[in-house]
Design a protein around this motif. Structure first.
Motif, PDB file in Angstrom:
ATOM      1  N   LEU B  88       0.889  -1.106  -0.129  1.00  0.00           N
ATOM      2  CA  LEU B  88      -0.212  -0.064   0.077  1.00  0.00           C
ATOM      3  C   LEU B  88       0.798   1.245   0.153  1.00  0.00           C
ATOM      4  O   LEU B  88       2.073   1.066   0.585  1.00  0.00           O
ATOM      5  N   TRP B  89       0.266   2.464  -0.650  1.00  0.00           N
ATOM      6  CA  TRP B  89       1.096   3.541  -0.242  1.00  0.00           C
ATOM      7  C   TRP B  89       1.139   3.819   1.183  1.00  0.00           C
ATOM      8  O   TRP B  89       0.203   4.172   1.772  1.00  0.00           O
ATOM      9  N   PRO B  90       2.363   4.047   1.533  1.00  0.00           N
ATOM     10  CA  PRO B  90       2.676   4.255   2.984  1.00  0.00           C
ATOM     11  C   PRO B  90       1.744   5.397   3.522  1.00  0.00           C
ATOM     12  O   PRO B  90       1.389   5.546   4.563  1.00  0.00           O
ATOM     13  N   SER B  91       1.640   6.678   2.715  1.00  0.00           N
ATOM     14  CA  SER B  91       0.899   7.814   3.398  1.00  0.00           C
ATOM     15  C   SER B  91      -0.575   7.786   3.040  1.00  0.00           C
ATOM     16  O   SER B  91      -1.011   8.671   3.478  1.00  0.00           O
ATOM     17  N   LEU B  92      -1.196   6.894   2.396  1.00  0.00           N
ATOM     18  CA  LEU B  92      -2.329   6.951   2.315  1.00  0.00           C
ATOM     19  C   LEU B  92      -3.052   5.768   3.213  1.00  0.00           C
ATOM     20  O   LEU B  92      -2.578   4.717   3.516  1.00  0.00           O
ATOM     21  N   THR B  93      -4.471   6.045   3.725  1.00  0.00           N
ATOM     22  CA  THR B  93      -5.090   5.518   4.728  1.00  0.00           C
ATOM     23  C   THR B  93      -5.703   4.225   3.824  1.00  0.00           C
ATOM     24  O   THR B  93      -5.737   4.289   2.661  1.00  0.00           O
ATOM     25  N   GLY B  95      -8.439   3.126   4.167  1.00  0.00           N
ATOM     26  CA  GLY B  95      -9.951   3.550   3.418  1.00  0.00           C
ATOM     27  C   GLY B  95      -9.721   4.292   2.342  1.00  0.00           C
ATOM     28  O   GLY B  95     -10.424   4.274   1.293  1.00  0.00           O
ATOM     29  N   PRO B 124      -9.993   1.338   8.978  1.00  0.00           N
ATOM     30  CA  PRO B 124      -9.550   1.831   7.489  1.00  0.00           C
ATOM     31  C   PRO B 124      -8.975   3.412   7.771  1.00  0.00           C
ATOM     32  O   PRO B 124      -8.404   3.833   6.768  1.00  0.00           O
ATOM     33  N   ARG B 125      -8.728   3.584   9.015  1.00  0.00           N
ATOM     34  CA  ARG B 125      -8.278   4.928   9.441  1.00  0.00           C
ATOM     35  C   ARG B 125      -6.497   5.024   9.457  1.00  0.00           C
ATOM     36  O   ARG B 125      -6.115   5.968   9.501  1.00  0.00           O
ATOM     37  N   LYS B 126      -6.091   3.933   9.541  1.00  0.00           N
ATOM     38  CA  LYS B 126      -4.450   3.560   9.496  1.00  0.00           C
ATOM     39  C   LYS B 126      -3.769   3.971   8.335  1.00  0.00           C
ATOM     40  O   LYS B 126      -4.462   3.732   7.332  1.00  0.00           O
ATOM     41  N   LYS B 127      -2.761   4.398   8.411  1.00  0.00           N
ATOM     42  CA  LYS B 127      -1.962   4.726   7.414  1.00  0.00           C
ATOM     43  C   LYS B 127      -1.141   3.223   6.754  1.00  0.00           C
ATOM     44  O   LYS B 127      -1.034   2.452   7.405  1.00  0.00           O
ATOM     45  N   ARG B 129       1.469   2.345   5.688  1.00  0.00           N
ATOM     46  CA  ARG B 129       2.769   1.831   6.328  1.00  0.00           C
ATOM     47  C   ARG B 129       2.780   1.142   7.610  1.00  0.00           C
ATOM     48  O   ARG B 129       3.429   0.354   7.841  1.00  0.00           O
ATOM     49  N   THR B 130       1.366   1.384   8.445  1.00  0.00           N
ATOM     50  CA  THR B 130       1.356   0.742   9.658  1.00  0.00           C
ATOM     51  C   THR B 130       0.363  -0.594   9.469  1.00  0.00           C
ATOM     52  O   THR B 130       0.453  -1.340  10.692  1.00  0.00           O
TER      53      THR B 130
END
Ligand SMILES: Nc1ncnc2c1ncn2[C@@H]1O[C@H](COP(=O)(O)OP(=O)(O)O)[C@@H](O)[C@H]1O
Ligand SMILES: [Mg+2]
Lengths: 528, 298
Positions: B88-93, B95, B124-127, B129-130
């Motif tokens: 996933l893109w690290p900076s997108l959540t 969601g 869905p609110r996590k970034k 990268r996490t």
């Protein structure tokens, strides 16, 4: 620490192109500058005059640090005074790339399953970066000692560059522990670097003025290393301080690593929105999200450059009044055409330098395509209704217009600050670099489309252009060598006669390179 | 349209190595099709060819009635894909990624998205990268399942999920199957999963299709394990056709029997007299192993 040797080999393999490139570039920059100065100052009188004027020039002191002496060697090490910052940047990027970036991408987790100790990754990244820094210093020492015959001074010069790498590698080792995002770790480290630079500038400017804030230089790592004065009144204390600081910072990083879990940062990551905003539903919206940080950062940086260069331009005018010989030197420094207008050739030279920096941005932004491919993000986007062309175009829009905006910011600010009524010509001369910047971006697209695995070789292009510029200053290089660089063909708006032909030629070359790259992209495996 | 995917004699080379060497894959519209093979067999490569990410060097492939390479963009509006290794893109959540991929495919059902987020217990609110590997996989699954498409292509979708979430995944796929208007291609090496979910399956090895058919079709190839306690000596049983690995110990017998020899074998047992009997149905595991043994013998 188990597995460190294995990880070092892995880093060397992944960086086998970039690492030797920056070691060579920074390691030979000293001797290259020395050689070009030999050509620039045919007589002692000219050189001594240049030194005496530069010593009190606020703009030049801001750029390179304090000048203490007037020998060729002193001038060389002074002129290389901005390199510690660039080495610091390279060092911190390398450390974060092989620590937090890997961890964020999940590659560390993969390695963690094999026999690799908890500190092995940090150790491997630091060992490689420190070794590269030592090699830069060694190369500088050997080449400069050979050229100048001054062993002690050359040793100090080499040490100056080495400790710069060591300190910022250690800074990055700390910031890599702080957040779970490689991007934030990188940003924090770059801010530390920027603050160190600002403090050094403040202290050094004060030193040529009333001296009240000289201490500012001594709270900045960049201040320490530029106060070594290798061929002048050598001071070894900053070397000792720097090595100690690097050692302490490394220990702090190791302690921080002990108290956190894999993947976590010490600072918790915030939650974001559960739904995408309306704009995030097409390739362009995605590209904006991925490029906006880069765009804002570079544009702000370029505006800052404009402030410095424009400011220096003002003081150049004072020099102009004093001496015609100096005017010629500045003219040659700018790769000028002998028009004799000091300020014109100064700004022409600045425009060329700024153009090269913008080209780095262009290459970096274009390589985002490759990053997206290797990270697997491209696969996700290209299996929706987005075509390869639309995907590439959305990124290229930022890779092409981003440098345009950055150049505009630099030209605008420096034109406004220079206060000599040349606003339009300074801004125009800066913007004229754009076609050459686009040629380098186009070359990157070509590699990405046709030889994707060699995409990173695109970085060789700006490096070669820098070397051509350096060699060009000595006026001894043959024309075909100079012609390799697209920047050689950019007309000088300030102080030159402008013809449209080279501009159009550069634009056509850039378009042809990019088109060939896109053609290749349409036909190749992705991911490759 | 009766075949959502139709590939015949696919060949794909990477330099000297042939990743696919005459692979056949036919997936009927509306079915859940298992695509089985060990690591490196060529599952991902096949899927990438079907998605127009890679071009094949030989053979023929059609996807939803079109050419997967030439008509890639139009065909992609009708399908959703979950890659084997979701990043996933690290900076997108999470969601944001779900909405983005849904919109790029041409639409997403918000109610279905919410339902799936609940079922998979995904924040869905996590970034990006996490998220852990399993959670990244969930993000891609929710994005695919909430999209309004006719074909789902899932490349080892449960490889990062814990057993509880694997169960949720199975329920969701069975629910899709009951809806009946979606075709699913499910690549996997988790045999129980394929057994529980798939109508038909294709087994590949080293870039070649070794077996294809419904589970029932393929069972004829397998042996049933029998353990029995007999009241008399098992005369002649050991030499009957279709009986393998016969062992006897103190009135107890153990043997494997081919499915078509099962009936005569049982009749013989009954004639001797059976005190107790344990029979084990062929698992897909055995089926899998046997396919490979067989092709090694060839
Ligand atoms: N881009 C590539 N370059 C070279 N070889 C590849 C590439 N992609 C896959 N392969 C090779 O092709 C074979 C099939 O791989 P893959 O399709 O990923 O198998 P699976 O998904 O079944 O595990 C493997 O031997 C793999 O090493
Ligand atoms: Mg695979």
């Amino acid at each position: 620490m188990t597995g460190t040797a294995k990880l070092i080999r892995l880093i060397l393999r992944r960086d086998r192109i970039v690492l030797p490139l920056w070691i060579l570039l920074f390691g030979l920059l000293g001797v290259g500058t020395y050689a070009s100065f030999e050509g620039l100052f045919p007589t002692d009188a000219e050189r001594i005059q240049f030194a005496s004027v530069s010593t009190d020039n606020a703009g030049l002191v801001a750029l390179y640090g304090l000048l203490q002496g007037d020998s060729l060697a002193v001038l060389t090490s002074w002129r290389v005074g901005f390199v510690p910052m660039v080495i610091g940047l390279a060092a911190l990027l390398t450390v974060i790339r092989h620590t937090r970036a890997d961890e964020e991408a999940g590659r560390t987790e993969l390695l963690g399953a094999t026999v690799v100790g908890r500190h092995a990754q940090l150790a491997a990244a630091l060992i490689v970066t420190a070794t590269a820094s030592v090699l830069i210093g060694l190369l500088t020492f050997v080449s400069m000692a050979g050229k100048t015959g001054n062993t002690g001074g050359s040793l100090a010069f080499g040490a100056e560059l080495t400790v710069s790498g060591l300190m910022f590698a250690a800074v990055a080792a700390i910031t890599a522990q702080l957040t779970s995002s490689a991007r934030s770790a990188r940003s924090i480290a770059v801010v530390v670097l920027g603050v160190a630079y600002a403090l050094r500038v403040g202290g050094d400017i004060s030193a040529i003025g009333d001296g009240g804030l000289t201490w500012l230089s001594w709270v900045s790592p960049l201040g320490w290393v530029t106060h070594i004065f290798p061929y002048g009144p050598v001071n070894w204390w900053p070397v000792v301080m720097s090595v100690l600081a690097a050692a302490i910072a490394t220990n702090v990083a190791v302690e921080l690593r002990k108290v956190r879990d894999l993947g976590d940062g010490l600072v918790a990551s915030r939650l974001g929105p559960a739904n995408a905003p309306a704009g995030l539903g097409h390739p362009l919206g995605l590209a904006w999200r991925l490029h906006r940080g880069l765009l804002l950062g570079w544009t702000a940086g370029f505006a800052l450059l404009g402030l410095i260069f424009g400011g220096v331009g003002g003081s150049v005018l004072d020099i102009a009044e004093s001496n015609q010989g100096l005017t010629d030197i500045f003219d040659r420094l700018a790769g000028g055409n002998g028009a004799g207008q000091l300020l014109d050739s100064y700004f022409a030279g600045i425009a060329g330098t700024v153009g090269l920096i913008a080209a780095c941005y262009g290459v970096q932004a274009t390589l985002r395509l490759r990053d997206e491919e290797t990270a697997g993000h491209a696969e996700a986007v290209l299996t929706t209704s987005v075509s390869r062309f639309a995907w590439a175009a959305s990124h290229l829009l930022f890779a092409l217009l981003g440098p345009a905006l950055a150049l505009f910011a630099e030209g605008l600010v420096s034109g406004l600050v220079a206060t000599d009524g040349n606003f339009g010509r300074i801004l125009g001369g800066t913007m004229l670099q754009l076609p050459a910047v686009w040629v380098l971006a186009g070359l990157t697209v070509l590699l990405f489309g046709l030889l994707p695995r060699l995409s990173l070789v695109a970085w060789a292009a700006p490096v070669i252009c820098v070397l051509v510029l350096l060699v060009g200053q000595t006026l001894q290089a043959s024309q075909w060598l100079l012609d390799i660089s697209p920047f050689t063909h950019v007309p000088h708006l300030t102080g030159g006669t402008v013809s449209a032909t080279p501009v159009i030629t550069l634009l056509v070359v850039a378009a042809a390179l990019a088109a060939a790259g896109l053609f290749g992209l349409r036909r190749r495996n992705l991911p490759d | 349209m009766t075949e959502a995917i139709d590939a015949e004699g696919l060949i794909k080379r990477f330099g000297q190595v042939a990743a696919l060497d005459g692979l056949d894959l036919k997936v009927r519209t509306g079915e859940v099709h298992g695509f089985l093979g060990p690591n490196g067999a060529g599952k991902t490569t096949t899927i990438r060819i079907l998605l127009g990410l890679m071009r094949h060097d030989g053979g023929r492939a059609s996807l939803l009635g079109g050419d997967p390479w030439a008509q890639a963009t139009e065909l992609h509006k009708r399908l959703a894909y979950v890659p084997g290794d979701v990043t996933l893109w690290p900076s997108l959540t999470g969601g944001e990624v779900i909405d983005l991929l849904g919109r790029l495919r041409g639409g997403l059902d918000p109610a279905r998205k919410k339902e799936l987020l609940d079922r998979f217990e995904l924040d869905p609110r996590k970034k990006g990268r996490t998220y852990s590997k399993g959670n990244r996989q969930k993000v891609a699954l929710v994005a695919a399942l909430a999209s309004d498409v006719e074909l789902l292509i899932l490349d080892e979708p449960t490889s990062g999920l814990d057993p509880l979430m694997e169960e949720v995944f199975r329920e969701v796929i069975l629910q899709e199957k009951r809806r009946g208007d979606r075709t699913v291609l499910l690549s996997s090496h988790i045999l129980a999963e394929v057994e529980a979910l798939c109508d038909r399956l294709t087994i590949i090895r080293e870039g070649r299709t070794v077996e294809t058919g419904s589970l029932a079709d393929l069972r004829h190839l397998t042996r049933t394990s029998i353990q029995a306690e007999l009241s008399g000596p098992p005369d002649g049983l050991a030499t009957m056709p279709g009986i393998h690995d016969f062992r006897t110990d103190n009135g107890k017998v153990r043997f494997d029997v081919d499915t078509d020899a099962l009936e005569p074998a049982l009749q013989t047992l009954v004639k001797v007299g059976v005190r107790s009997l344990v029979s084990q149905p062929p698992s897909l595991e055995e089926l899998f192993l046997r396919q490979y043994q067989r092709s090694d013998e060839k």
